[in-house]
Scaffold this motif. Structure first.
Motif, PDB file in Angstrom:
ATOM      1  N   GLY A  81     -20.208 -28.687  36.315  1.00  0.00           N
ATOM      2  CA  GLY A  81     -18.960 -27.796  36.179  1.00  0.00           C
ATOM      3  C   GLY A  81     -18.073 -28.381  34.925  1.00  0.00           C
ATOM      4  O   GLY A  81     -18.530 -29.226  34.322  1.00  0.00           O
ATOM      5  N   PRO A  82     -17.011 -27.911  34.814  1.00  0.00           N
ATOM      6  CA  PRO A  82     -16.215 -28.086  33.506  1.00  0.00           C
ATOM      7  C   PRO A  82     -15.653 -29.434  33.204  1.00  0.00           C
ATOM      8  O   PRO A  82     -15.600 -29.942  32.377  1.00  0.00           O
ATOM      9  N   LYS A  83     -15.409 -29.931  34.252  1.00  0.00           N
ATOM     10  CA  LYS A  83     -14.946 -31.565  34.426  1.00  0.00           C
ATOM     11  C   LYS A  83     -16.027 -32.336  33.781  1.00  0.00           C
ATOM     12  O   LYS A  83     -15.727 -33.144  33.169  1.00  0.00           O
ATOM     13  N   ALA A  84     -17.209 -32.217  34.431  1.00  0.00           N
ATOM     14  CA  ALA A  84     -18.210 -33.088  33.955  1.00  0.00           C
ATOM     15  C   ALA A  84     -18.715 -32.705  32.485  1.00  0.00           C
ATOM     16  O   ALA A  84     -19.157 -33.553  31.897  1.00  0.00           O
ATOM     17  N   LEU A  85     -18.360 -31.377  31.971  1.00  0.00           N
ATOM     18  CA  LEU A  85     -18.832 -31.428  30.597  1.00  0.00           C
ATOM     19  C   LEU A  85     -17.895 -31.628  29.529  1.00  0.00           C
ATOM     20  O   LEU A  85     -18.269 -31.764  28.479  1.00  0.00           O
ATOM     21  N   LYS A  86     -16.581 -32.191  30.062  1.00  0.00           N
ATOM     22  CA  LYS A  86     -15.637 -32.534  29.256  1.00  0.00           C
ATOM     23  C   LYS A  86     -16.238 -33.914  28.712  1.00  0.00           C
ATOM     24  O   LYS A  86     -15.794 -34.362  27.453  1.00  0.00           O
ATOM     25  N   THR A  87     -17.019 -34.616  29.517  1.00  0.00           N
ATOM     26  CA  THR A  87     -17.394 -35.956  29.034  1.00  0.00           C
ATOM     27  C   THR A  87     -19.125 -36.126  29.005  1.00  0.00           C
ATOM     28  O   THR A  87     -19.613 -37.064  29.135  1.00  0.00           O
ATOM     29  N   GLY A  88     -19.721 -34.848  28.958  1.00  0.00           N
ATOM     30  CA  GLY A  88     -21.146 -34.931  29.134  1.00  0.00           C
ATOM     31  C   GLY A  88     -22.066 -34.948  27.952  1.00  0.00           C
ATOM     32  O   GLY A  88     -23.148 -34.954  27.958  1.00  0.00           O
ATOM     33  N   GLY A  89     -21.398 -35.120  26.661  1.00  0.00           N
ATOM     34  CA  GLY A  89     -22.135 -35.364  25.600  1.00  0.00           C
ATOM     35  C   GLY A  89     -22.470 -36.796  25.200  1.00  0.00           C
ATOM     36  O   GLY A  89     -21.521 -37.673  25.877  1.00  0.00           O
ATOM     37  N   GLU A  90     -23.367 -37.097  24.449  1.00  0.00           N
ATOM     38  CA  GLU A  90     -23.676 -38.596  24.245  1.00  0.00           C
ATOM     39  C   GLU A  90     -22.234 -39.378  23.848  1.00  0.00           C
ATOM     40  O   GLU A  90     -21.595 -38.594  22.788  1.00  0.00           O
ATOM     41  N   PRO A 101     -28.265 -33.021  24.041  1.00  0.00           N
ATOM     42  CA  PRO A 101     -28.369 -32.866  25.519  1.00  0.00           C
ATOM     43  C   PRO A 101     -27.151 -33.251  26.405  1.00  0.00           C
ATOM     44  O   PRO A 101     -26.537 -34.024  25.927  1.00  0.00           O
ATOM     45  N   PHE A 102     -27.155 -33.120  27.615  1.00  0.00           N
ATOM     46  CA  PHE A 102     -26.214 -33.609  28.443  1.00  0.00           C
ATOM     47  C   PHE A 102     -26.916 -35.016  28.684  1.00  0.00           C
ATOM     48  O   PHE A 102     -27.753 -35.260  29.150  1.00  0.00           O
ATOM     49  N   TYR A 103     -25.791 -36.013  28.574  1.00  0.00           N
ATOM     50  CA  TYR A 103     -25.990 -37.306  28.258  1.00  0.00           C
ATOM     51  C   TYR A 103     -24.736 -38.112  28.382  1.00  0.00           C
ATOM     52  O   TYR A 103     -24.431 -38.682  27.194  1.00  0.00           O
ATOM     53  N   PRO A 104     -24.124 -38.251  29.465  1.00  0.00           N
ATOM     54  CA  PRO A 104     -22.885 -38.852  29.563  1.00  0.00           C
ATOM     55  C   PRO A 104     -22.889 -40.408  29.365  1.00  0.00           C
ATOM     56  O   PRO A 104     -22.695 -41.149  30.408  1.00  0.00           O
ATOM     57  N   ALA A 105     -23.134 -40.986  28.378  1.00  0.00           N
ATOM     58  CA  ALA A 105     -23.340 -42.123  28.147  1.00  0.00           C
ATOM     59  C   ALA A 105     -23.458 -42.698  26.750  1.00  0.00           C
ATOM     60  O   ALA A 105     -23.457 -41.729  25.834  1.00  0.00           O
ATOM     61  N   SER A 106     -22.997 -43.821  26.479  1.00  0.00           N
ATOM     62  CA  SER A 106     -22.853 -44.522  25.123  1.00  0.00           C
ATOM     63  C   SER A 106     -24.053 -45.328  24.688  1.00  0.00           C
ATOM     64  O   SER A 106     -24.408 -46.090  23.624  1.00  0.00           O
ATOM     65  N   ASP A 107     -24.976 -45.594  25.707  1.00  0.00           N
ATOM     66  CA  ASP A 107     -26.040 -46.544  25.579  1.00  0.00           C
ATOM     67  C   ASP A 107     -27.321 -46.212  26.168  1.00  0.00           C
ATOM     68  O   ASP A 107     -27.216 -44.816  26.447  1.00  0.00           O
ATOM     69  N   VAL A 108     -28.476 -46.806  26.232  1.00  0.00           N
ATOM     70  CA  VAL A 108     -29.732 -46.314  26.980  1.00  0.00           C
ATOM     71  C   VAL A 108     -29.610 -46.178  28.500  1.00  0.00           C
ATOM     72  O   VAL A 108     -29.192 -47.542  29.058  1.00  0.00           O
ATOM     73  N   ALA A 109     -29.511 -45.165  28.793  1.00  0.00           N
ATOM     74  CA  ALA A 109     -29.731 -44.857  30.406  1.00  0.00           C
ATOM     75  C   ALA A 109     -31.030 -44.939  30.991  1.00  0.00           C
ATOM     76  O   ALA A 109     -31.852 -44.963  30.236  1.00  0.00           O
ATOM     77  N   PRO A 110     -31.067 -45.408  32.181  1.00  0.00           N
ATOM     78  CA  PRO A 110     -32.263 -45.570  32.738  1.00  0.00           C
ATOM     79  C   PRO A 110     -32.992 -44.293  33.089  1.00  0.00           C
ATOM     80  O   PRO A 110     -32.593 -43.312  33.053  1.00  0.00           O
ATOM     81  N   CYS A 111     -34.364 -44.631  32.812  1.00  0.00           N
ATOM     82  CA  CYS A 111     -35.242 -43.388  32.891  1.00  0.00           C
ATOM     83  C   CYS A 111     -35.376 -42.724  34.425  1.00  0.00           C
ATOM     84  O   CYS A 111     -35.353 -43.663  35.244  1.00  0.00           O
TER      85      CYS A 111
END
Length: 193
Positions: A81-90, A101-111
């Motif tokens: 929803g909207p709250k997750a989308l506020k920080t959902g970009g890389e 894509p949706f990628y709420p991280a600034s590093d390499v996330a686990p596969c």
């Protein structure tokens, strides 16, 4: 009317709740009511977990169904929803399907399939629109993903991250597991309004 109990994320609440869902016309399915009046008819075997803004629908084997977005080894898809989308970009930027894509991280996330490896997501290989129910067009993207070693970046496996985004409703559906039947479930969704 017959009722069935399944675990449901109360999209309006802040904690995991058990809720009564009406049975669908088909006794092997249940209705999952989500934000904005969106209702999906899902198999009874699927389990739903989450909080107000992040709902995980577990469709198969799952080591930690209540784990966060990058929790690996969990056959599932997400409804954000909207709250997750506020920080959902890389880099924790606002999610924008035209920017990545949706990628709420600034590093390499686990596969998703194996936490020994990191995931790298490439440029969208499918871009367009798909219906989620009647008269609700979602931005649709398929992002190719690679599972790579943390040391050296050797590719070990691949996956595709499918996304359906409804900008008016601020709803994003994310699937990294090629969930069988999900596209049809979304196409056949109903809306209260």
């Amino acid at each position: 009317m017959m009722k069935r109990t399944i675990t449901l994320a109360a999209v309006a609440g802040a904690a995991l709740l058990a809720a009564q869902l009406p049975a669908s016309a088909n006794s092997s399915t249940a209705l999952l009511r989500l934000r904005g009046g969106l209702t999906l008819e899902i198999p009874n075997s699927w389990r739903v977990y989450g909080t107000a803004d992040q709902v995980r629908v577990v469709t198969g084997a799952c080591a930690r169904p209540k784990g966060g977005y990058f929790q690996p080894r969990c056959d599932s898809f997400w409804v954000m929803g909207p709250k997750a989308l506020k920080t959902g970009g890389e880099g924790f930027r606002r999610y924008d399907p035209t920017q990545g894509p949706f990628y709420p991280a600034s590093d390499v996330a686990p596969c998703a399939t194996n936490p020994k490896y990191g995931q790298v997501i490439g440029k969208a290989i499918a871009v367009g629109y798909r219906n989620i129910g009647v008269a609700h067009k979602a931005h649709y993207r398929v992002w190719p993903g690679r599972c790579v070693t943390y040391s050296g970046g050797e590719q070990k496996s691949t996956f595709k991250q499918r996304e359906w985004y409804l900008p008016q409703s601020k709803i994003l559906v994310i699937d990294q597991w090629a969930t069988p039947g999900l596209a049809t479930i979304l196409k056949n969704a109903t809306w209260d309004n």
